[in-house]
Motif scaffolding. Sequence first.
Motif, PDB file in Angstrom:
ATOM      1  N   ALA A 269       0.818  -1.219   0.000  1.00 19.96           N
ATOM      2  CA  ALA A 269       0.000   0.000   0.000  1.00 19.96           C
ATOM      3  C   ALA A 269       0.849   1.264   0.000  1.00 19.96           C
ATOM      4  N   ASP A 270       2.187   1.104  -0.123  1.00 13.76           N
ATOM      5  CA  ASP A 270       3.113   2.240  -0.153  1.00 13.76           C
ATOM      6  C   ASP A 270       3.006   3.068   1.136  1.00 13.76           C
ATOM      7  N   ILE A 271       2.850   2.365   2.258  1.00 12.16           N
ATOM      8  CA  ILE A 271       2.837   3.014   3.565  1.00 12.16           C
ATOM      9  C   ILE A 271       4.147   2.673   4.253  1.00 12.16           C
ATOM     10  N   LEU A 272       4.873   3.696   4.690  1.00 14.11           N
ATOM     11  CA  LEU A 272       6.227   3.523   5.189  1.00 14.11           C
ATOM     12  C   LEU A 272       6.242   3.147   6.668  1.00 14.11           C
ATOM     13  N   ILE A 273       7.033   2.109   6.983  1.00 18.10           N
ATOM     14  CA  ILE A 273       7.395   1.811   8.369  1.00 18.10           C
ATOM     15  C   ILE A 273       8.769   2.438   8.573  1.00 18.10           C
ATOM     16  N   PRO A 274       8.865   3.580   9.217  1.00 14.16           N
ATOM     17  CA  PRO A 274      10.103   4.370   9.184  1.00 14.16           C
ATOM     18  C   PRO A 274      11.193   3.816  10.085  1.00 14.16           C
ATOM     19  N   PHE A 275      12.434   4.123   9.688  1.00  9.39           N
ATOM     20  CA  PHE A 275      13.573   3.921  10.582  1.00  9.39           C
ATOM     21  C   PHE A 275      13.566   5.051  11.613  1.00  9.39           C
ATOM     22  N   PRO A 276      14.287   4.897  12.705  1.00  9.74           N
ATOM     23  CA  PRO A 276      14.385   6.012  13.666  1.00  9.74           C
ATOM     24  C   PRO A 276      14.975   7.252  13.004  1.00  9.74           C
ATOM     25  N   ILE A 277      14.292   8.375  13.138  1.00  9.00           N
ATOM     26  CA  ILE A 277      14.703   9.644  12.527  1.00  9.00           C
ATOM     27  C   ILE A 277      14.780  10.683  13.626  1.00  9.00           C
ATOM     28  N   ARG A 278      15.840  11.526  13.573  1.00  8.82           N
ATOM     29  CA  ARG A 278      15.988  12.603  14.541  1.00  8.82           C
ATOM     30  C   ARG A 278      16.101  13.924  13.782  1.00  8.82           C
ATOM     31  N   THR A 279      15.139  14.806  13.961  1.00  3.31           N
ATOM     32  CA  THR A 279      15.117  16.110  13.304  1.00  3.31           C
ATOM     33  C   THR A 279      15.364  17.191  14.355  1.00  3.31           C
ATOM     34  N   LEU A 280      16.395  18.042  14.121  1.00  2.00           N
ATOM     35  CA  LEU A 280      16.715  19.140  15.026  1.00  2.00           C
ATOM     36  C   LEU A 280      16.165  20.426  14.426  1.00  2.00           C
ATOM     37  N   ASP A 281      15.186  21.008  15.060  1.00  2.00           N
ATOM     38  CA  ASP A 281      14.529  22.216  14.561  1.00  2.00           C
ATOM     39  C   ASP A 281      14.850  23.359  15.514  1.00  2.00           C
ATOM     40  N   PHE A 282      15.792  24.233  15.084  1.00  2.62           N
ATOM     41  CA  PHE A 282      16.154  25.393  15.897  1.00  2.62           C
ATOM     42  C   PHE A 282      15.275  26.604  15.603  1.00  2.62           C
ATOM     43  N   GLY A 283      14.399  26.470  14.618  1.00  8.66           N
ATOM     44  CA  GLY A 283      13.513  27.579  14.277  1.00  8.66           C
ATOM     45  C   GLY A 283      12.162  27.483  14.951  1.00  8.66           C
ATOM     46  N   ALA A 284      12.027  26.528  15.903  1.00  9.21           N
ATOM     47  CA  ALA A 284      10.762  26.416  16.614  1.00  9.21           C
ATOM     48  C   ALA A 284      10.560  27.609  17.530  1.00  9.21           C
ATOM     49  N   LYS A 285       9.368  27.726  18.051  1.00 10.39           N
ATOM     50  CA  LYS A 285       9.030  28.866  18.897  1.00 10.39           C
ATOM     51  C   LYS A 285       9.976  28.939  20.091  1.00 10.39           C
ATOM     52  N   GLY A 286      10.624  30.127  20.259  1.00 10.41           N
ATOM     53  CA  GLY A 286      11.565  30.310  21.347  1.00 10.41           C
ATOM     54  C   GLY A 286      12.978  29.909  20.986  1.00 10.41           C
ATOM     55  N   GLY A 287      13.239  29.422  19.738  1.00  8.16           N
ATOM     56  CA  GLY A 287      14.567  28.990  19.340  1.00  8.16           C
ATOM     57  C   GLY A 287      15.137  29.875  18.241  1.00  8.16           C
ATOM     58  N   GLU A 288      16.342  29.575  17.746  1.00  8.83           N
ATOM     59  CA  GLU A 288      16.994  30.305  16.680  1.00  8.83           C
ATOM     60  C   GLU A 288      17.442  29.330  15.616  1.00  8.83           C
ATOM     61  N   LYS A 289      17.668  29.846  14.429  1.00  8.30           N
ATOM     62  CA  LYS A 289      18.168  29.005  13.365  1.00  8.30           C
ATOM     63  C   LYS A 289      19.632  28.677  13.626  1.00  8.30           C
ATOM     64  N   LEU A 290      20.014  27.494  13.150  1.00 10.77           N
ATOM     65  CA  LEU A 290      21.333  26.987  13.460  1.00 10.77           C
ATOM     66  C   LEU A 290      22.435  27.882  12.905  1.00 10.77           C
ATOM     67  N   ASP A 291      22.278  28.387  11.642  1.00  4.74           N
ATOM     68  CA  ASP A 291      23.345  29.208  11.057  1.00  4.74           C
ATOM     69  C   ASP A 291      23.493  30.533  11.793  1.00  4.74           C
ATOM     70  N   THR A 292      22.366  31.085  12.264  1.00  6.50           N
ATOM     71  CA  THR A 292      22.421  32.344  13.020  1.00  6.50           C
ATOM     72  C   THR A 292      23.166  32.145  14.329  1.00  6.50           C
ATOM     73  N   MET A 293      22.893  31.056  15.002  1.00  2.00           N
ATOM     74  CA  MET A 293      23.564  30.779  16.267  1.00  2.00           C
ATOM     75  C   MET A 293      25.060  30.570  16.055  1.00  2.00           C
ATOM     76  N   MET A 294      25.420  29.859  15.001  1.00  2.00           N
ATOM     77  CA  MET A 294      26.841  29.613  14.758  1.00  2.00           C
ATOM     78  C   MET A 294      27.561  30.891  14.384  1.00  2.00           C
ATOM     79  N   ARG A 295      26.915  31.775  13.593  1.00  4.63           N
ATOM     80  CA  ARG A 295      27.539  33.031  13.168  1.00  4.63           C
ATOM     81  C   ARG A 295      27.731  33.962  14.360  1.00  4.63           C
ATOM     82  N   SER A 296      26.705  34.014  15.217  1.00  3.49           N
ATOM     83  CA  SER A 296      26.790  34.917  16.364  1.00  3.49           C
ATOM     84  C   SER A 296      27.838  34.459  17.364  1.00  3.49           C
TER      85      SER A 296
END
Length: 330
Positions: A269-296
């Motif tokens: 049925a083309d329905i995925l059983i996913p492998f473990p995935i880890r997504t780091l989102d620094f642009g979430a509410k209260g956070g900063e983007k990763l490139d901005t943090m590294m530059r600063s």
Amino acid sequence: MEFPQIDKAYELINEKLQVWLEGGIKLLPNIVVAFFIAFAFGLLAKVAGKVLNNVLRRAFESRQIADLLTSIAKAFIACAGIFIALDFVGLQGTVTSLLAGAGIVGLAIGFAFQDITENFIAGIAMGIRKPFQIGDVIQADGVFGNVEEINLRNTLVTTFYGQRVIIPNKILFRNILTNYSVMGHRRIEVPVGISYADDPQKAREVIVDAINEKDYVINKDETNVYAESFGDSSVNLLVWFWIRYPGEPNYMEVRHDAIVTVQRALNEADILIPFPIRTLDFGAKGGEKLDTMMRSSGFSEKSQGQESGVSQPTNESAARADTSDAAAED
């Protein structure tokens, strides 16, 4: 020569023997009747024992328990006949002494063999209640397996790992016991996760249709899939269906086939059983983007300098270098 003391003793003995003889003659009919009573009770105990043994063997799974209860009943009937016979010949005091002695002995045995007595009573109680039978699959006190034998003191269980476990009857009588055979069916649960990009309702329909095609599934209208939770990498689903238990195929074979069936159905049925995935989102509410943090933090420049093997000049050093170059050109 005369011995008056000896003559007197002889007369007393003679008189006593005559009294005993007269009393024996008077009690002779009672003695005969007492013997008949004892014989009749012995015969009654034998006949009643056979009848009771047949009944108890049908009532109890353990032949040992049935035989022991039969022996106790026969002994009780025989003792009752003996006590009645003794009372009939006028030996009430003897009967009372025997009963008192039996009570004291029984009390002492009860305290001395308290564990054996408790297990025995628990075995009799379970034989009457019948929470399980030989061949049933039970789980109690951390033991899971087939009941092999029930005797006076304990129950023998063969686990699915091939070991024989001896469980005292009092443990089975006191603790929670699960009988997997008495209902004749069992529900199997299979957990599975699908990706957040797929529709759980579609996955539910696909899995239910695939599982219900299997012959070992019963009560197919109760087969279902439920969303259980949100996982780190997937929406976690729980597959429920019923099988006959115990039965063939066995539990592990059914579970294995169910997992294979679910995987194939979701792949088709083309329905995925996913492998473990880890997504780091620094642009979430209260956070900063990763490139901005590294530059600063200057992390990027330091990293580039370390990678090239040349240290990066500061702004002040660069300004001095530019001034000296301009003076040299003049």
